[in-house]
Design a protein around this motif. Structure first.
Motif, mmCIF file in Angstrom:
data_model
loop_
_atom_site.group_PDB
_atom_site.id
_atom_site.type_symbol
_atom_site.label_atom_id
_atom_site.label_comp_id
_atom_site.label_asym_id
_atom_site.label_seq_id
_atom_site.Cartn_x
_atom_site.Cartn_y
_atom_site.Cartn_z
ATOM 1 N N THR A 142 0.815 -1.217 0.000
ATOM 2 C CA THR A 142 0.000 0.000 0.000
ATOM 3 C C THR A 142 0.848 1.266 0.000
ATOM 4 N N GLY A 143 1.874 1.309 0.858
ATOM 5 C CA GLY A 143 2.692 2.512 0.962
ATOM 6 C C GLY A 143 3.410 2.882 -0.320
ATOM 7 N N PRO A 144 4.268 1.991 -0.853
ATOM 8 C CA PRO A 144 5.002 2.346 -2.074
ATOM 9 C C PRO A 144 4.097 2.572 -3.280
ATOM 10 N N LEU A 145 2.990 1.837 -3.384
ATOM 11 C CA LEU A 145 2.065 2.080 -4.490
ATOM 12 C C LEU A 145 1.415 3.448 -4.357
ATOM 13 N N GLY A 146 1.045 3.813 -3.127
ATOM 14 C CA GLY A 146 0.445 5.126 -2.909
ATOM 15 C C GLY A 146 1.394 6.255 -3.252
ATOM 16 N N GLU A 147 2.684 6.072 -2.949
ATOM 17 C CA GLU A 147 3.668 7.099 -3.267
ATOM 18 C C GLU A 147 3.772 7.318 -4.775
ATOM 19 N N SER A 155 -2.338 1.724 -8.038
ATOM 20 C CA SER A 155 -3.312 0.942 -7.286
ATOM 21 C C SER A 155 -2.972 -0.536 -7.384
ATOM 22 N N LEU A 156 -3.625 -1.335 -6.539
ATOM 23 C CA LEU A 156 -3.431 -2.783 -6.538
ATOM 24 C C LEU A 156 -4.724 -3.452 -6.972
ATOM 25 N N SER A 157 -4.623 -4.301 -7.985
ATOM 26 C CA SER A 157 -5.752 -5.114 -8.416
ATOM 27 C C SER A 157 -5.532 -6.525 -7.885
ATOM 28 N N LEU A 158 -6.415 -6.973 -7.008
ATOM 29 C CA LEU A 158 -6.251 -8.244 -6.312
ATOM 30 C C LEU A 158 -7.445 -9.148 -6.569
ATOM 31 N N THR A 159 -7.178 -10.415 -6.836
ATOM 32 C CA THR A 159 -8.255 -11.401 -6.928
ATOM 33 C C THR A 159 -7.750 -12.734 -6.401
ATOM 34 N N VAL A 160 -8.670 -13.525 -5.842
ATOM 35 C CA VAL A 160 -8.378 -14.871 -5.357
ATOM 36 C C VAL A 160 -9.142 -15.837 -6.245
ATOM 37 N N VAL A 161 -8.425 -16.765 -6.891
ATOM 38 C CA VAL A 161 -9.052 -17.634 -7.880
ATOM 39 C C VAL A 161 -8.699 -19.092 -7.608
ATOM 40 N N GLU A 162 -9.500 -19.974 -8.165
ATOM 41 C CA GLU A 162 -9.183 -21.396 -8.161
ATOM 42 C C GLU A 162 -8.145 -21.669 -9.253
ATOM 43 N N PRO A 163 -7.367 -22.739 -9.126
ATOM 44 C CA PRO A 163 -6.290 -22.999 -10.103
ATOM 45 C C PRO A 163 -6.758 -23.037 -11.548
ATOM 46 N N GLN A 164 -7.937 -23.568 -11.802
ATOM 47 C CA GLN A 164 -8.390 -23.699 -13.194
ATOM 48 C C GLN A 164 -8.729 -22.351 -13.830
ATOM 49 N N ASP A 165 -8.889 -21.293 -13.018
ATOM 50 C CA ASP A 165 -9.243 -19.978 -13.550
ATOM 51 C C ASP A 165 -8.051 -19.031 -13.655
ATOM 52 N N GLU A 166 -6.893 -19.493 -13.205
ATOM 53 C CA GLU A 166 -5.730 -18.617 -13.103
ATOM 54 C C GLU A 166 -5.302 -18.058 -14.455
ATOM 55 N N GLU A 167 -5.111 -18.920 -15.446
ATOM 56 C CA GLU A 167 -4.616 -18.463 -16.746
ATOM 57 C C GLU A 167 -5.548 -17.430 -17.371
ATOM 58 N N GLN A 168 -6.843 -17.648 -17.264
ATOM 59 C CA GLN A 168 -7.801 -16.731 -17.861
ATOM 60 C C GLN A 168 -7.678 -15.333 -17.270
ATOM 61 N N VAL A 169 -7.466 -15.255 -15.952
ATOM 62 C CA VAL A 169 -7.360 -13.944 -15.305
ATOM 63 C C VAL A 169 -6.117 -13.216 -15.774
ATOM 64 N N TYR A 170 -4.975 -13.906 -15.795
ATOM 65 C CA TYR A 170 -3.744 -13.244 -16.266
ATOM 66 C C TYR A 170 -3.915 -12.752 -17.703
ATOM 67 N N ARG A 171 -4.458 -13.605 -18.549
ATOM 68 C CA ARG A 171 -4.603 -13.244 -19.960
ATOM 69 C C ARG A 171 -5.563 -12.049 -20.113
ATOM 70 N N GLN A 172 -6.685 -12.101 -19.405
ATOM 71 C CA GLN A 172 -7.688 -11.047 -19.553
ATOM 72 C C GLN A 172 -7.199 -9.724 -18.996
#
Length: 347
Positions: free
Chosen positions: A103-108, A112-129
Motif C-alpha cells: 500500500t505505501g510504495p504504491l500510494g507514493e 493501485s493494486l488489483s487483487l483477486t483470489v481464484v481457483e487454479p483452473q481460472d488462473e490463466e484466464q485472469v492473467y490473460r484477460q
C-alpha cells in the motif's frame, strides 16, 4: 519478458489489419453492435484472440511521468492473482502483511493494486484477460511453483512481472529473494542448544518452489550439525490434521512448520491430545506475525521482512514499466524470534 522500449501491446489497428476490416468494424464488434455480419464478427474475434488483444475497458494507462523518463508511458496498477481457496486466503496472515506492505510504495507512485483470489483452473484466464484488456501494467507473482506455468504464459503475452522468490535465469522475470542462510543457522543453533537431535519440517504446500528449497537447505545444514530432519506433510483434508501430524511424528522432538497459522493450530490442539508444548514437543514457525502472540505458549518464529520485499518488488515493477530491465534483488532474510513454544528436548 517485460515492457521493454521495443515491446508494445497489440493495437486495434493491428486487429483490423489481420481481419481485413476497418478499425470501426472492430470497435463495433467489441461494443456489441449488430451491424456487422456474424461471419465478419467471428473473423475479427479470431484475429483478436490470435493477437491477445482486448479493448482497454479500464483505460488505466496514462501518459505522464512518475519519476521516470519524461513523457514516458507509465502504469498505474499492478495485479496480484492469488491461487488459493477463499478459506485458505482468509487464514493466511502473510497476505495481510503483503498487502499492507504494498500500500505505501504504491500510494507514493499514485498506483493501485488489483487483487483477486481464484481457483487454479481460472488462473490463466485472469492473467490473460487483465493483461490484454490493459487492466494492469504488471504482475506481482507469489507462491511460485516448480516449473511454474505462469512464467511461459506471461512470456507469451509479453507481460511485465516481478516475483517474490527466485526465478529461473532464462525466464527474464526478476525476483525478490530473501537471504535465509543466517535465519536457518539461527533455527538449528537454537534447537541444537536445547538438546534437540531429531527435527521434522512440516509443509502444507510441497508443490511450491520455496518449500522444496527450504527442505533441501534445512536438511543440508542439519547434516553438518549431526541432526536428523524428517519431512512431514500437513493434511488439511484429514478429519483432524493436528492429530494426524502428531501421530506421524515418531520420535521427533521439534517441529518446524511452514506458517504461523499451522503452528498455532498445533499449539492450541496438542494439549487436548496429551502432548504438552514445549515440554513434550517444541514448535517453531517459518513465518511470523501478530498471530504468533495469540497462543499460549507464544510461538517461536522466523520474522520475514515482508514489507521490505514488497517495496523492493514495487520498485522493480516501476523500473520495468519505464523500459528498464532490472536484475533480481536479494534482501536480508528472516531472523529468529524466540518465544515460549520451544524448550529443552524431553529426556
Amino acid at each position: 519478458m517485460g515492457s521493454s522500449p521495443g515491446t508494445r501491446r497489440p493495437t486495434i489497428a493491428a486487429v483490423a489489419q489481420a481481419a481485413g476490416v476497418s478499425v470501426s468494424a472492430v470497435s463495433h464488434v467489441f461494443n456489441g453492435r449488430t451491424n456487422i455480419s456474424p461471419e465478419t464478427a467471428q473473423r475479427i474475434r479470431d484475429a483478436a484472440d490470435a493477437l491477445n488483444w482486448r479493448p482497454n475497458v479500464a483505460s488505466r494507462r496514462v501518459s505522464r511521468s512518475l519519476g521516470g523518463p519524461a513523457g514516458g508511458a507509465v502504469g498505474n496498477s499492478i495485479g496480484l492473482v492469488v491461487t488459493q481457496s477463499p478459506e485458505t486466503f482468509r487464514r493466511d496472515p502473510f497476505f495481510i502483511r503483503l498487502i499492507a506492505g504494498l500500500t505505501g510504495p504504491l500510494g507514493e507512485l499514485g498506483w493501485s493494486l488489483s487483487l483477486t483470489v481464484v481457483e487454479p483452473q481460472d488462473e490463466e484466464q485472469v492473467y490473460r484477460q487483465w493483461w490484454t484488456e490493459q487492466r494492469v501494467d504488471g504482475f506481482l507473482l507469489v507462491d511460485l511453483r516448480t516449473k511454474d506455468p505462469r512464467i511461459p504464459l506471461l512470456r507469451s503475452l509479453s507481460a511485465t512481472a516481478v516475483a517474490l522468490g527466485p526465478t529461473p535465469a532464462a525466464s527474464a522475470v526478476p525476483g525478490v529473494t530473501l537471504d535465509d542462510g543466517a535465519g536457518l543457522e539461527e533455527v538449528l543453533a537454537h534447537l541444537a542448544g536445547l538438546g534437540h537431535r531429531r527435527i521434522a519440517r512440516v509443509t502444507s504446500s510441497p508443490g511450491l518452489a520455496h518449500s522444496r528449497r527450504r527442505d533441501r537447505a534445512l536438511t543440508a545444514a542439519a547434516r553438518q550439525r549431526d541432526l536428523t530432519v524428517r519431512s512431514l506433510a500437513w493434511n488439511e483434508d484429514a478429519a483432524d490434521p493436528v492429530a494426524g501430524l502428531l501421530a506421524a511424528r515418531g520420535d521427533v522432538s521439534a517441529l518446524v512448520l511452514d506458517s504461523e497459522a499451522l503452528a498455532t493450530r498445533v499449539i492450541a490442539h496438542a494439549p487436548e491430545l496429551g502432548v504438552r508444548v514445549p515440554a513434550d514437543l517444541s514448535v517453531l514457525s517459518w513465518e511470523d506475525s501478530w498471530v504468533s502472540e495469540l497462543v499460549r505458549p507464544r510461538l517461536t518464529a522466523l520474522s520475514a521482512p515482508v514489507e521490505d520485499s514488497a517495496r523492493t518488488a514495487v520498485d522493480l515493477l516501476r523500473r520495468m514499466v519505464h523500459g528498464e530491465k532490472p536484475s533480481s534483488v536479494v534482501v536480508p532474510g528472516r531472523r529468529l524470534v524466540v518465544r515460549e513454544s520451544t524448550g529443552p528436548a524431553p529426556a
